[in-house]
Structure formats: structure tokens, C-alpha cells
Design a protein around this motif. Structure first.
Motif, mmCIF file in Angstrom:
data_model
loop_
_atom_site.group_PDB
_atom_site.id
_atom_site.type_symbol
_atom_site.label_atom_id
_atom_site.label_comp_id
_atom_site.label_asym_id
_atom_site.label_seq_id
_atom_site.Cartn_x
_atom_site.Cartn_y
_atom_site.Cartn_z
ATOM 1 N N ARG A 92 0.814 -1.204 0.000
ATOM 2 C CA ARG A 92 0.000 0.000 0.000
ATOM 3 C C ARG A 92 0.853 1.262 0.000
ATOM 4 O O ARG A 92 0.512 2.251 -0.603
ATOM 5 C CB ARG A 92 -0.873 0.029 1.254
ATOM 6 C CG ARG A 92 -2.080 -0.852 1.127
ATOM 7 C CD ARG A 92 -2.874 -0.826 2.409
ATOM 8 N NE ARG A 92 -3.929 -1.819 2.321
ATOM 9 C CZ ARG A 92 -4.689 -2.186 3.327
ATOM 10 N NH1 ARG A 92 -4.497 -1.647 4.520
ATOM 11 N NH2 ARG A 92 -5.628 -3.061 3.153
ATOM 12 N N ASN A 103 -4.673 -4.625 -16.387
ATOM 13 C CA ASN A 103 -5.352 -5.126 -15.190
ATOM 14 C C ASN A 103 -6.207 -4.077 -14.489
ATOM 15 O O ASN A 103 -6.188 -3.960 -13.270
ATOM 16 C CB ASN A 103 -4.343 -5.703 -14.192
ATOM 17 C CG ASN A 103 -3.788 -7.026 -14.679
ATOM 18 O OD1 ASN A 103 -4.267 -7.544 -15.693
ATOM 19 N ND2 ASN A 103 -2.816 -7.556 -13.987
ATOM 20 N N LEU A 104 -6.967 -3.320 -15.281
ATOM 21 C CA LEU A 104 -7.961 -2.450 -14.652
ATOM 22 C C LEU A 104 -9.161 -3.316 -14.317
ATOM 23 O O LEU A 104 -9.454 -4.293 -15.019
ATOM 24 C CB LEU A 104 -8.376 -1.341 -15.624
ATOM 25 C CG LEU A 104 -7.261 -0.387 -16.031
ATOM 26 C CD1 LEU A 104 -7.818 0.704 -16.949
ATOM 27 C CD2 LEU A 104 -6.599 0.223 -14.815
ATOM 28 N N LEU A 105 -9.852 -2.981 -13.234
ATOM 29 C CA LEU A 105 -11.035 -3.768 -12.889
ATOM 30 C C LEU A 105 -12.192 -3.328 -13.768
ATOM 31 O O LEU A 105 -12.566 -2.154 -13.756
ATOM 32 C CB LEU A 105 -11.395 -3.596 -11.413
ATOM 33 C CG LEU A 105 -10.346 -4.099 -10.434
ATOM 34 C CD1 LEU A 105 -10.931 -4.140 -9.028
ATOM 35 C CD2 LEU A 105 -9.830 -5.474 -10.818
ATOM 36 N N PRO A 106 -12.765 -4.239 -14.554
ATOM 37 C CA PRO A 106 -13.794 -3.846 -15.516
ATOM 38 C C PRO A 106 -15.074 -3.372 -14.830
ATOM 39 O O PRO A 106 -15.909 -2.734 -15.450
ATOM 40 C CB PRO A 106 -14.040 -5.126 -16.312
ATOM 41 C CG PRO A 106 -13.574 -6.238 -15.441
ATOM 42 C CD PRO A 106 -12.482 -5.673 -14.591
ATOM 43 N N THR A 107 -15.230 -3.693 -13.548
ATOM 44 C CA THR A 107 -16.471 -3.300 -12.870
ATOM 45 C C THR A 107 -16.415 -1.866 -12.368
ATOM 46 O O THR A 107 -17.422 -1.328 -11.927
ATOM 47 C CB THR A 107 -16.724 -4.224 -11.672
ATOM 48 O OG1 THR A 107 -15.519 -4.307 -10.905
ATOM 49 C CG2 THR A 107 -17.108 -5.606 -12.136
ATOM 50 N N LEU A 108 -15.219 -1.251 -12.401
ATOM 51 C CA LEU A 108 -15.094 0.110 -11.885
ATOM 52 C C LEU A 108 -14.867 1.083 -13.035
ATOM 53 O O LEU A 108 -14.348 0.692 -14.078
ATOM 54 C CB LEU A 108 -13.911 0.193 -10.916
ATOM 55 C CG LEU A 108 -13.894 -0.812 -9.761
ATOM 56 C CD1 LEU A 108 -12.698 -0.540 -8.852
ATOM 57 C CD2 LEU A 108 -15.179 -0.747 -8.971
ATOM 58 N N GLU A 112 -12.640 5.481 -10.270
ATOM 59 C CA GLU A 112 -12.696 4.478 -9.202
ATOM 60 C C GLU A 112 -11.490 3.549 -9.261
ATOM 61 O O GLU A 112 -10.941 3.153 -8.231
ATOM 62 C CB GLU A 112 -13.981 3.659 -9.299
ATOM 63 C CG GLU A 112 -15.221 4.423 -8.847
ATOM 64 C CD GLU A 112 -16.518 3.744 -9.259
ATOM 65 O OE1 GLU A 112 -17.551 4.090 -8.690
ATOM 66 O OE2 GLU A 112 -16.474 2.879 -10.167
ATOM 67 N N LEU A 116 -8.726 3.152 -6.256
ATOM 68 C CA LEU A 116 -8.848 1.870 -5.544
ATOM 69 C C LEU A 116 -7.771 1.643 -4.480
ATOM 70 O O LEU A 116 -8.100 1.293 -3.340
ATOM 71 C CB LEU A 116 -8.876 0.721 -6.562
ATOM 72 C CG LEU A 116 -9.036 -0.677 -5.966
ATOM 73 C CD1 LEU A 116 -10.360 -0.808 -5.246
ATOM 74 C CD2 LEU A 116 -8.930 -1.738 -7.069
ATOM 75 N N PRO A 117 -6.465 1.883 -4.790
ATOM 76 C CA PRO A 117 -5.452 1.641 -3.748
ATOM 77 C C PRO A 117 -5.671 2.515 -2.517
ATOM 78 O O PRO A 117 -5.490 2.045 -1.399
ATOM 79 C CB PRO A 117 -4.144 1.996 -4.451
ATOM 80 C CG PRO A 117 -4.439 1.821 -5.904
ATOM 81 C CD PRO A 117 -5.867 2.240 -6.073
ATOM 82 N N LEU A 119 -8.525 3.640 -1.504
ATOM 83 C CA LEU A 119 -9.711 3.110 -0.846
ATOM 84 C C LEU A 119 -9.336 1.899 0.008
ATOM 85 O O LEU A 119 -9.730 1.787 1.175
ATOM 86 C CB LEU A 119 -10.715 2.705 -1.931
ATOM 87 C CG LEU A 119 -12.097 2.293 -1.480
ATOM 88 C CD1 LEU A 119 -12.854 3.506 -0.994
ATOM 89 C CD2 LEU A 119 -12.846 1.631 -2.627
ATOM 90 N N LEU A 120 -8.555 0.982 -0.604
ATOM 91 C CA LEU A 120 -8.174 -0.237 0.109
ATOM 92 C C LEU A 120 -7.301 0.087 1.315
ATOM 93 O O LEU A 120 -7.362 -0.577 2.344
ATOM 94 C CB LEU A 120 -7.421 -1.181 -0.840
ATOM 95 C CG LEU A 120 -8.291 -1.826 -1.921
ATOM 96 C CD1 LEU A 120 -7.421 -2.485 -2.977
ATOM 97 C CD2 LEU A 120 -9.245 -2.838 -1.320
ATOM 98 N N ARG A 164 -3.103 4.843 -11.192
ATOM 99 C CA ARG A 164 -3.455 4.000 -10.061
ATOM 100 C C ARG A 164 -2.200 3.623 -9.265
ATOM 101 O O ARG A 164 -2.217 3.570 -8.041
ATOM 102 C CB ARG A 164 -4.143 2.731 -10.573
ATOM 103 C CG ARG A 164 -4.496 1.754 -9.472
ATOM 104 C CD ARG A 164 -5.237 0.552 -9.994
ATOM 105 N NE ARG A 164 -4.353 -0.305 -10.786
ATOM 106 C CZ ARG A 164 -4.751 -1.407 -11.409
ATOM 107 N NH1 ARG A 164 -6.029 -1.771 -11.354
ATOM 108 N NH2 ARG A 164 -3.916 -2.132 -12.097
#
Ligand code: ATP
Ligand code: MG
Lengths: 236, 862
Positions: A92, A103-108, A112, A116-117, A119-120, A164
Motif C-alpha cells: 500500500r 489489469n484495470l477492474l472492468p467493474t469500476l 474508481e 482503488l489503492p 480506498l483499500l 493507479r
């Protein structure tokens, strides 16, 4: 001596670093007895033939994998024998990863994905958003903050992925073939972006690649062969 | 042929290898189908074995008569036989009577005693005595000549521990008598009735034992060759008014007709597990198609025809079904033993006595179960296989499948769902077809389908509705899970649909069984009230055909000072195929202590009219089956009288699943003839200080006077027994339900695992950018929570709808009864969280699968 920490202590220090993969009855060498120091602020290009151990080394540096033997210290933290919680915190705070296939998240959506990092890691959301918007601005993608990530072109995706990687202000960015899925124009843009982050934000960059696009911006070039460095490892 | 071989080669390389590589999910799905198929097959086997035992029994017993003569509700006078001595249409005639008797002593089981005329009977029923020619003839002559001689089947003789030549004391209503066993029956024909628990005596001995002098149950007739229908009709007209000419199979038909509704409901329920299993097949094949789209496109680009892809996935469904069926055999062989026991007990207590001694697994049964299992699997694989067929070779070049299409399909599924629910509402009220609530069952199917189709929409709504709030409360894992669920809504829908179905069934049956039980409890408390019940010995098993002897009827009240007596007489009657009972009872006294469960009408106004004998009360079932209701006239021939009375009201009654008609005992005697007593119940006139002691005193006095001729049962014992039988009946249901739930949990486990494995690069990316392993585990659990929440929520809603349909429509149409709708909040409140926990536990394999690939694998992905 001025600012001994920042300059004197290398951000990466590997001693006798070894990663052997068990495979069936035998073993395969990823990296073997590797010694490496990288100073803060460097832009290192890592080359070597396919299967020479570039990705293995990056995975070890990012704490995505653990060495079979040897010592590894990254950004002042010893990585061998740490509990998973420490490794998560390390990922982190200390490093950012850039992958060949984005490797982007397709749902975001775009912003977002960038946040993400943060947020996590439980960072302040508003602060993260502000930084993400600022990064988007620098990437020339400010209009696309709310687009679904899987609707971007490859070059745009990789730029988002770089944003990101740096949202949490890491000291080190590890990029594995970031231009491998891109044409040369988009590839150059990606390299240029990494170089700017290295220059302006003093982020250390370790870039594994087959291409020569980054040769111009590199402060140092290393070559791996059969899991070991060919050129002199420490200093110049 | 070559084409076939090359297809199988492709199937082996493309599908089998993939199935083997993903062994876990294949095994889970196969297990799910196996459970469904096992339940389906064993329920069928158990019910069929019970029915087969019953019909075989009835067929051997019916013999080869052309017609039988009976007197509804009573005995035939033997003189009737004289009508046929010289009748031109009749060639042979015979008489037959049956009753249950038991060996004297504690805890012995009753068996069927058949009284015949050994001479007349030879042309009707086949039975043979064991042994050499002369010995058998000796035995046969003994049976004919000597009183109190009996033939037993060999197994029964073993059970009773006697042999040919030995003696045996048998109890019947009026008396106990010693018999001499003159021979044993060969195991064929009549000796196979009731699973071999029969004895044969001469009709004269039978009448002496039972006290039915000059009366027989039935006269069997065989006609002359070439007799015309009009001659038979003429014969029927010549019979006295209170006699009926019927077919020998009527008893069998009415018996099987009664069992049919029970059988059908059980079959439908057993199909539910297979239905849930079908969801599993669908979900696995659909997931495979979706996950292997790229490969399919490559296959197409390499020249595979669309129908080849279609057949590949259809074959995959067939393979899952076939393997499931094979695995179902061992599971079923265990299950069927339990079911057989439970089902035959239920059929015996509710409908007709059955004794199943053997279970035949016929090739026909095997093929039916194979065909149904394979058929459901193929149907389940059909749609995804069509989807595979539509993959275009161009997709081999695309990067990702756009999300747009998913959104649209969630919406169109929701529209289809509304269509299903609307069709459900249309079908539900349709009248039953031949006693089968076809419309109702179809409506149930559409209800399930509708809710399953609604689930992607619900998932999307729930996930996007809760997104903001949840991520604030539960952090990034909940947020990411919500996003994943939204995107995967269409693909997870099937497993959610399976869960919805199982939860709905569970909820509906919990409500139905509970409503039923509460209603039965109320009925038992009110209508089966009384402190002591006395009937003629074996009155229940002999269907109250033997009234209490006169001297007992006159003496009983004297013994029972301080008690009110409610006398009753019951007759088993029949209207067409529909069996019912007529009960004359002491209404005035009964109303002082008990009541009926009134379905319509004002009880206050009705009670005095009933007591005054103005008309009859009919049970709900009677009204539903005969179509008669309040205001109509009830007509029936009972013994010598033609009863014709208005119907005053309808009451709930659950004594048998046939109907019941109640009338005042006193007024029956006044209007028609003396009904005598088949039983009597005692009520404390005033609640005594020591009810147990008082009751024990009464029991002792009755037993001392006529203990060998009466059966006594305490009111509390009787009520408890009724409820116990009820619970036993529904134990089968519970087992079937639990299996359906287990199958649904398997579905959740498979789907989640597959989803997780498919996204392993996403999970690793989250790890690489700073997600911790606990965060990732939490995210998967949150995904499971979304699926389970929708599954349970929608399942609950669907279950409430279903329970109403079951109680108000399907039960009414198939059994003729309804019950007071009562929701068992306690059970639901207890079990739904358990199901929730179990379904969440089903997510654990998925959580474990999350880290199957090392995170470093991310760097090897191109
Ligand atoms: N999980 C693994 N199991 C077994 N062997 C592995 C594994 N990961 C890597 N290797 C092996 O380790 C060696 C180094 O691989 P690595 O991926 O690091 O090479 P690379 O330099 O990144 O190659 P490329 O330029 O093709 O990406 C190779 O021989 C590879 O086959
Ligand atoms: Mg590599």
C-alpha cells in the motif's frame, strides 16, 4: 552530510536474492544469487531475454512473491519472513505496480480504478479523489473520469493504470513490460509519463522491457541472463 | 460414422478435458443431479411399490368374477343367493366376506380373515393347499366339514408360530375362538393378498365367529358365455332396491383413486429436487459457455459449424445428467428404504391397508428415471448450448464482451419474469383436469421460473441501491462486491434462481404444514373431544362394520355414572369412485362437550337444528368432491333405509381423506332404523377432582366386564396419536425439502467458486495494488451475501405466494380440503437464518479458491 537517508540508503537492496520454482520432480531458476542496489530517484531499465527472470525479480520486489533465499530490503523494509499484514502495508505504502495487460477492474470506472489503492488503504476519500483528478489532468484524461474502464483504448488504459500505481505516493514504481501491448506511439507516451513522474515527483522507476523506447530516459540499464545480472550490479 | 467419431474426439478434447480440469465443480453438479434423481426415483419406487401391493392384493381377491353384488353400508342377506340359482344369465356364483382378526395375546398384529364357500369359490379365486394330493384334499374337506378350521399362508403360520395340525386362538369383535390349522396355502393367488397375511375359513365358521348369521359381504357372479349387456342390465333391475351390481375392480379403483392425489403431490415434490438440480446443470453449462467464449470463437474461426458447438454443450449436459443418474443409484438405494417404510405407513393410515414385502426395480422404472434425469439435463443445457452456437468467429479478435448486453438482458429477463407471473395468475384458477390440479402445478412452475428470471434485475437493483451505504459502513470489500455482483448478475442468476426455488418451497411447505397442523390441532381438540373412546374390538381396522353387542350397549351407561355418553355409528359408503363415511352420533350430548370446525354458516343457529335432526352436516371434502353444498339434499342407501336429508352446513374434517356426513343418532333411529352403536365416547359430566383416577376406574370396570370384546383408548392418547400420524406423514416432506436445500447450496458453492476462479486475475490485482487477503475474503463473502440475500428475500416472497396457492388451490383441488392460513413465524424465524448461514458457508470453497493462483502469476499474463 546532507540528507543521508534519501540519497545514501538505496531504495532497493538485494543480496544473494534467489527464487527457485519447484516444477514436477525438478526445479526452474527464476533468479539466482542476484545482488542489486537501486538508489532513490533512479530510472532503471531492466532488459534480458525471455525467461531470464525479469518478472520474477519484479514480483519479489513488489512482495507478490517470496524469495527462496537471500536478503531483500525495499524502501527501508526487509521483506523476507514478514507476516502477510506487513506485506499488505508495504504494497500500500511503498510500491506501485504497472502491468503489461493493464489489469484495470472492468467493474469500476476510470476514477474508481485510480482511487482503488487509496480506498483499500483506508485513506481519506476526498483527498484521494482530488489527487486522482489532478493525475487525470496530467494524463490528459480529465474528460473520462466516469467512463467504464473497459471502454478505453489500450494506451488510455495503461495511463490510467500508471495513475493507479502512484495514487498512494509510492517511492518505487515497478513496471513489467508496460508497453508490450501497445503500439510505439502509445508506448512512447507511457514511457514519457513514467519519466515525468520520475523527474517531477522523484519516484524511483524500475522498468522491465524488451523494447528500446526507454533507453533515452533511463539513468541506468541492467541486463539479466539466467536469473543473474550481467552488468555490474552496484553503483557505476 | 466418421462424423460421429470425430465429434466424440472433439468432445473428449474440448469438453471432457475441461470438465476433468475443473473436477470440483463437475463433481458438485453431478452430485446435485444425483441427489435430485435419487429422490425422484425413490419416491416413485416407494409409491408404486405401495400401490402395486395394494392392487395386486385387490386383484387376487377380486378373482375372475364378472360382476359383484353388494349392499352399500351393510351386509347382503344370504337368501339373495337364491336369485341366482336358476337365473338364465348366471353360470356361477359365490359368496365372500372378510374381516380382520388377531391372535389372542398382547401386541399381536391383525391379519385378514377371508370367509368363502370352498365349493362355490373354486371357479372364482385361485388358491391351493400345500402337500401331496390326498393330504391336500383331506385338508380341503376338513375346511368344508368341520367348524373352526382354518388355512394359513406359510409365512403367517410361521409368524403365529403354528403348523398344520396345530391350534390357534383368534380374537374378533364378539369373541375369541380356537381354530385348528388344517393346512397351509401355497404362495399363489389368494395367498398373496395383503403380502401373505391371510387366513381362509369356511363361510359358516366366519359367520359364527363374527355373529353375522345369514349375511355376507358380497356375492360374486360369473355370466353364461354370450350374455348381452341388456341381460346384465335386466339382472341389475331385478335386484332388490338396496342392492347394487358392481364390477369387481371398483374397490381397487376407488382405493387407487384415493392414493392418486397423495402420489401426485409427493411426485411433484420429489421433482422439485430434480428441478433444482436442473438449475445446477444450466448454471454450469452456461458458465462454461460464457467463460470459454473466446475458445468458441477460435473454434468457429477454425471452421467448426455452429451446430457442432451446440451439440458439444448439449453433450456436456447429457454427460452431467448421465453421471448424475449413475451416482443416483447407490444414493437412491439407501433413500428408498426409508421412503418405502414412511410412504407405505402413510398410505395405510390415510387410505388403504398396504403391505409391501418386496421392492422390484423393473427395467421400466430404471428407464423412466434415466429418461427423466437425462431429459431435464438436456433441457437445462439447451439454452446455453444455443448461446454457444451464436458465438461469432469475429469475437476471437475482441478484447472483452461489452457490459451493455448484460444490462439489457437483465431487463429483458425481468420483462419475461413479469410475463411468467401473469401467466401464473391466469393458470391458477383453472379447474382441475380429472382430479389433477394441472393448472395449479403449471402455475407453480411458472412462479418459480418468474422469480428466477427476476433475480438478475433484483441483484442489480440491490447492489446498486446499497452500494453507497454499504461501502461507507463495511468499507471497500462491500463496495467491490456490489460492483462484481452488478456485473455478474445475469450469470449468477441461475444459482440464485435455484436458491429462490428451494427457499420458496421450504417457506411454503413450512407454512402449509404448520397451517395444516394448527387446523388439525383445533379440529382434534374440538371434534375429537372426549375422555375415553370405546369401539368394538378391532373396530377401526374393520371399518366399524361390527356394531357393539346389544347387552354391552344397555349395560355401559350403568358402569359410567358421572359420564356423558356420545354414541355413534359409522358406515363406509361410496358414491361413484368416491368413498365416504356416514356417521350417526349423539349430537345433543356432543355439543355440550365438543364442536365441529364450521366452515360456513352461523354455528349458534346451526347447532340446535343439527341436534334436532333437521339435516346433515357434510365435510369440506365431501362438498368439494360431490359438488353438493348447503341447501342441497343428501341421499344414500344405508342398510335397509333410503336416507334423504337436507345439507345444513359444511365443516372441516380431517379424519380420512374421503368425505364424512354427520347426522343425529337419535333422529336416525326415529326416522329410519336402529343404527346401533359402533362406538361410544365418554365425557366427564363435570370436571372431576381426579380425572386420571376416575378414568382409570372406568377403564378397569369396562375391561373387567367386556375387555375381550372392546377396544379402549383414552382421549388424550387418541389425540396424540392423530397428531403423531400427522407428523409422520410430513416427515417425508421434510426430508425431501432438506435435500432440495442441499442441492441449492451446492449451486451457490459452484457458482461462487467458478466466478472467483474466473476472476482470479482481478483478485490478484486487488492484492497487488494494496488489498489485504482478509479484504479479498471479505469481498467474496459480501458477494455471497448479496446472492443469498436476494435468494432468500425473493424465495421468501415466492414462498408466501406459493403457500397460498398450495393451501387454497392445489390442496383443495387434489384433496378437497383447506386449512386456516397460519404462518409459523417461530420456525421460519429460526430456520431462515440457518439457511442463510448454510448458504454463506457454501461460499467458503470460493473464498479458499481465491488464492489458488499465486499473485505473481499476474506478471505472466499477457
Ligand atoms: N510459477 C512458475 N513456476 C515455474 N517456473 C516459473 C514460474 N514463473 C516463472 N518461471 C520460470 O522462471 C524463469 C523466469 O521467468 P520470468 O517470467 O521471470 O522471465 P521474464 O524475464 O519475465 O520473461 P519474459 O521476458 O518472457 O516476460 C522462466 O524460465 C520461467 O519459465
Ligand atoms: Mg516477464
Amino acid at each position: 552530510m546532507p540528507d543521508p537517508e534519501a540519497t545514501a540508503e538505496p531504495i532497493v537492496c538485494a543480496r544473494n536474492l534467489t527464487r527457485i520454482y519447484p516444477l514436477g520432480a525438478g526445479t526452474v531458476t527464476g533468479v539466482a544469487g542476484l545482488n542489486l542496489d537501486i538508489a532513490r530517484g533512479e530510472f532503471v531499465v531492466l532488459k534480458g531475454p525471455s525467461g531470464s527472470g525479469k518478472s520474477t525479480l519484479l514480483a519479489l520486489l513488489a512482495a507478490l512473491d517470496t524469495p527462496s533465499a537471500g536478503e531483500l530490503t525495499v524502501a527501508g523494509r526487509r521483506l523476507s519472513g514478514r507476516p502477510p499484514g506487513d506485506l499488505t502495508r508495504f504494497r500500500r505504502e511503498a510500491v506501485g505496480m504497472v502491468f503489461q495487460s493493464f489489469n484495470l477492474l472492468p467493474t469500476l470506472n476510470v476514477i474508481e480504478n485510480i482511487c482503488l489503492p487509496a480506498l483499500l488503504a483506508g485513506r481519506d476519500e476526498r483527498e484521494a479523489r482530488r489527487r486522482a483528478e489532478e493525475l487525470l489532468e496530467r494524463l490528459g484524461l480529465s474528460g473520462r473520469a466516469r467512463h467504464p474502464a473497459d471502454r478505453l483504448s489500450g494506451g488510455e488504459m495503461q495511463r490510467v493504470a500508471i495513475a493507479r500505481a502512484v495514487i498512494n505516493h509510492p517511492a518505487l514504481v515497478l513496471a513489467d513490460e508496460p508497453t508490450g501491448n501497445l503500439d510505439s506511439r502509445n508506448g512512447s507516451a507511457v514511457i514519457e509519463l513514467l519519466a515525468r513522474l520520475n523527474r517531477e515527483d522523484r519516484i524511483t522507476v524500475l522498468l522491465a522491457t524488451h523494447s528500446d523506447l526507454a533507453d533515452g530516459v533511463a539513468t541506468r540499464r541492467l541486463t539479466l541472463r539466467d536469473g543473474a545480472l550481467v552488468s555490474p550490479p552496484c553503483g557505476d | 460414422m466418421r462424423r460421429l467419431i470425430s465429434f466424440f474426439r472433439l468432445f473428449a478434447a474440448f469438453s471432457l478435458r475441461h470438465a476433468a480440469r475443473h473436477g470440483g465443480r463437475t463433481v458438485a453438479v453431478v452430485l446435485g443431479i444425483a441427489l435430485g434423481a435419487a429422490v425422484f426415483t425413490s419416491v416413485r419406487l416407494a409409491v408404486h411399490a405401495s400401490i402395486a401391493s395394494f392392487t395386486r392384493s385387490m386383484d387376487f381377491f377380486a378373482g375372475n368374477a364378472d360382476r359383484v353384488v353388494v349392499r352399500p353400508g351393510g351386509l347382503l342377506p344370504e337368501e339373495t343367493l337364491a336369485l341366482f340359482y336358476t337365473h338364465p344369465a348366471v353360470r356361477d356364483y359365490s359368496v365372500v366376506s372378510t374381516t380382520y382378526v388377531r391372535r389372542q395375546g398382547e401386541g399381536t398384529e391383525p391379519f385378514l380373515l377371508i370367509g368363502i364357500d370352498p365349493l362355490l369359490d373354486r371357479t372364482f379365486r385361485s388358491w391351493r393347499i400345500e402337500g401331496e394330493g390326498t393330504k391336500a384334499i383331506e385338508a380341503w374337506l376338513d375346511l368344508l366339514r368341520e367348524p373352526y378350521t382354518i388355512l394359513l399362508t406359510a409365512p403367517l403360520a410361521r409368524e403365529l408360530e403354528v403348523d398344520a395340525g396345530g391350534g390357534l386362538a383368534l380374537e374378533h369383535t364378539r369373541r375369541t375362538a380356537r381354530f385348528r390349522v388344517v393346512g397351509l396355502l401355497e404362495p399363489s393367488g389368494l395367498a398373496l393378498v395383503e403380502g401373505g397375511r391371510v387366513g381362509i375359513v369356511d363361510i359358516a365358521t366366519f359367520q359364527e365367529l363374527t355373529g353375522l348369521h345369514g349375511g355376507v359381504d358380497r356375492i360374486d357372479l360369473k355370466f353364461r358365455r354370450g350374455v348381452t349387456p341388456s341381460e346384465i342390465e335386466a339382472l341389475a333391475r331385478e335386484l332388490p332396491e338396496d342392492l347394487q351390481l358392481g364390477t369387481p375392480s371398483a374397490a381397487r379403483e376407488s382405493g387407487t383413486a384415493m392414493i392418486r392425489a397423495y402420489q401426485l403431490n409427493l411426485s411433484v415434490l420429489s421433482f422439485a429436487s430434480l428441478f433444482v438440480g436442473m438449475f445446477l446443470v444450466y448454471s454450469l453449462v452456461a458458465l462454461n459457455v460464457a467463460a470459454r467464449r473466446r475458445e468458441l470463437a477460435v473454434l468457429r474461426a477454425l471452421g467448426a459449424a455452429p451446430h457442432t458447438l451446440f451439440r458439444l454443450f448439449l453433450a456436456e449436459g447429457a454427460l452431467l445428467g448421465g453421471l448424475g443418474w449413475i451416482l443416483a443409484l447407490p444414493i437412491g438405494s439407501v433413500l428408498v428404504r426409508y421412503l418405502l417404510e414412511a410412504v407405505s405407513r402413510t398410505i395405510t393410515t390415510l387410505f388403504v391397508r398396504v403391505r409391501v414385502e418386496e421392492l422390484v426395480l423393473s427395467p421400466a422404472e430404471l428407464s423412466v428415471s434415466f429418461a427423466v434425469t437425462l431429459g431435464t439435463s438436456l433441457i437445462a443445457a439447451w439454452q446455453p448450448a444455443r448461446e454457444a452456437m451464436r458465438v461469432s468467429p469475429r469475437e476471437a479478435m475482441d478484447m472483452m464482451t461489452p457490459e451493455e448486453r448484460r444490462r439489457k438482458s437483465a431487463r429483458s429477463a425481468a420483462l419475461l419474469a413479469l410475463g411468467c407471473l401473469a401467466a401464473c395468475a391466469v393458470l391458477l384458477p383453472l379447474p382441475p383436469a380429472g382430479g389433477v390440479p394441472l393448472g395449479g402445478y403449471l402455475a407453480v412452475l411458472l412462479l418459480f421460473l418468474g422469480f428466477a428470471l427476476l433475480s438478475p434485475f433484483l441483484l442489480e437493483r440491490l447492489a446498486s441501491g446499497l452500494e453507497g451505504r454499504l461501502s461507507r459502513i463495511a468499507g471497500p470489500p462491500a463496495f467491490l462486491a456490489g460492483r462484481a455482483v452488478r456485473q455478474g448478475a445475469v450469470r449468477t442468476a441461475v444459482s440464485v434462481g435455484a436458491l429462490i426455488t428451494a427457499v420458496a418451497l421450504f417457506t411454503a411447505l413450512v407454512i402449509m404444514v404448520y397451517s395444516f397442523r394448527r387446523t388439525v390441532e383445533t379440529w382434534v381438540r374440538q371434534t375429537v373431544s372426549g375422555d375415553l373412546f370405546v369401539t368394538a374390538k378391532m373396530g377401526q381396522v374393520n371399518r366399524f362394520r361390527f356394531p357393539l353387542p346389544e347387552e354391552i350397549v344397555t349395560e355401559l351407561p350403568r358402569l359410567a355414572a358421572g359420564f356423558d355418553l356420545v354414541e355413534s355409528r359409522r358406515w363406509p359408503l361410496q358414491r361413484g369412485d368416491f368413498p365416504y363415511e356416514f356417521e350417526a352420533m349423539g349430537m345433543e350430548t356432543f355439543f355440550r362437550h365438543g364442536d365441529f370446525l364450521w366452515l360456513e354458516g352461523d354455528p349458534e343457529a346451526l347447532r340446535p337444528r343439527i341436534a334436532a335432526g333437521e339435516g346433515v352436516l357434510v365435510s369440506e371434502v365431501f362438498a368439494a368432491r360431490t359438488g353438493q353444498r348447503t341447501g342441497d339434499r343428501f341421499q344414500a342407501q344405508i342398510e335397509g333405509s333410503l336416507v334423504d336429508l337436507p345439507i345444513l352446513a359444511v365443516v372441516r374434517d380431517y379424519r380420512t381423506d374421503g368425505g364424512i356426513v354427520f347426522y343425529s343418532h337419535r333422529h336416525f333411529r326415529e326416522r329410519y332404523h336402529d343404527p346401533r352403536w359402533s362406538g361410544v365416547r365418554f365425557f366427564f359430566r363435570e370436571p372431576p377432582a381426579d380425572p386420571e383416577g376416575e378414568l382409570a376406574r372406568l377403564r378397569r370396570a369396562i375391561v373387567a366386564a367386556w375387555g375381550d370384546r372392546l377396544d379402549l383408548i383414552g382421549g388424550r392418547e387418541l389425540r396424540e396419536a392423530v397428531l403423531r400420524i400427522f407428523d409422520e406423514t410430513f416427515a417425508v416432506t421434510t426430508v425431501l425439502l432438506l435435500i432440495a436445500l442441499a442441492v441449492a447450496a451446492l449451486g451457490i458453492a459452484t457458482t461462487l467458486t467458478v466466478l472467483v476462479l474466473e476472476r482470479s486475475w482481478q483478485l490478484n490485482t486487488i492484492l497487488a495494488v494494496g488489498g489485504s487477503p482478509p479484504q479479498i475474503r471479505a469481498m467474496i463473502l459480501w458477494e455471497a451475501a448479496f446472492l443469498v440475500a436476494v435468494g432468500e428475500g425473493a424465495g421468501l416472497a415466492c414462498g408466501f405466494l406459493l403457500s397460498g396457492m398450495l393451501i387454497q388451490v392445489i390442496n383443495r383441488q387434489s384433496f378437497g380440503w383447506t386449512f386456516l392460513y397460519t404462518v409459523d413465524w417461530a420456525s421460519l424465524g429460526l430456520s431462515l437464518p440457518l439457511i442463510l448461514a448454510a448458504a454463506l458457508a457454501a461460499a467458503l470453497p470460493a473464498v479458499r479458491a481465491a488464492f489458488r493462483l499465486p499473485p505473481a502469476a499476474l506478471l505472466r499474463q499477457r
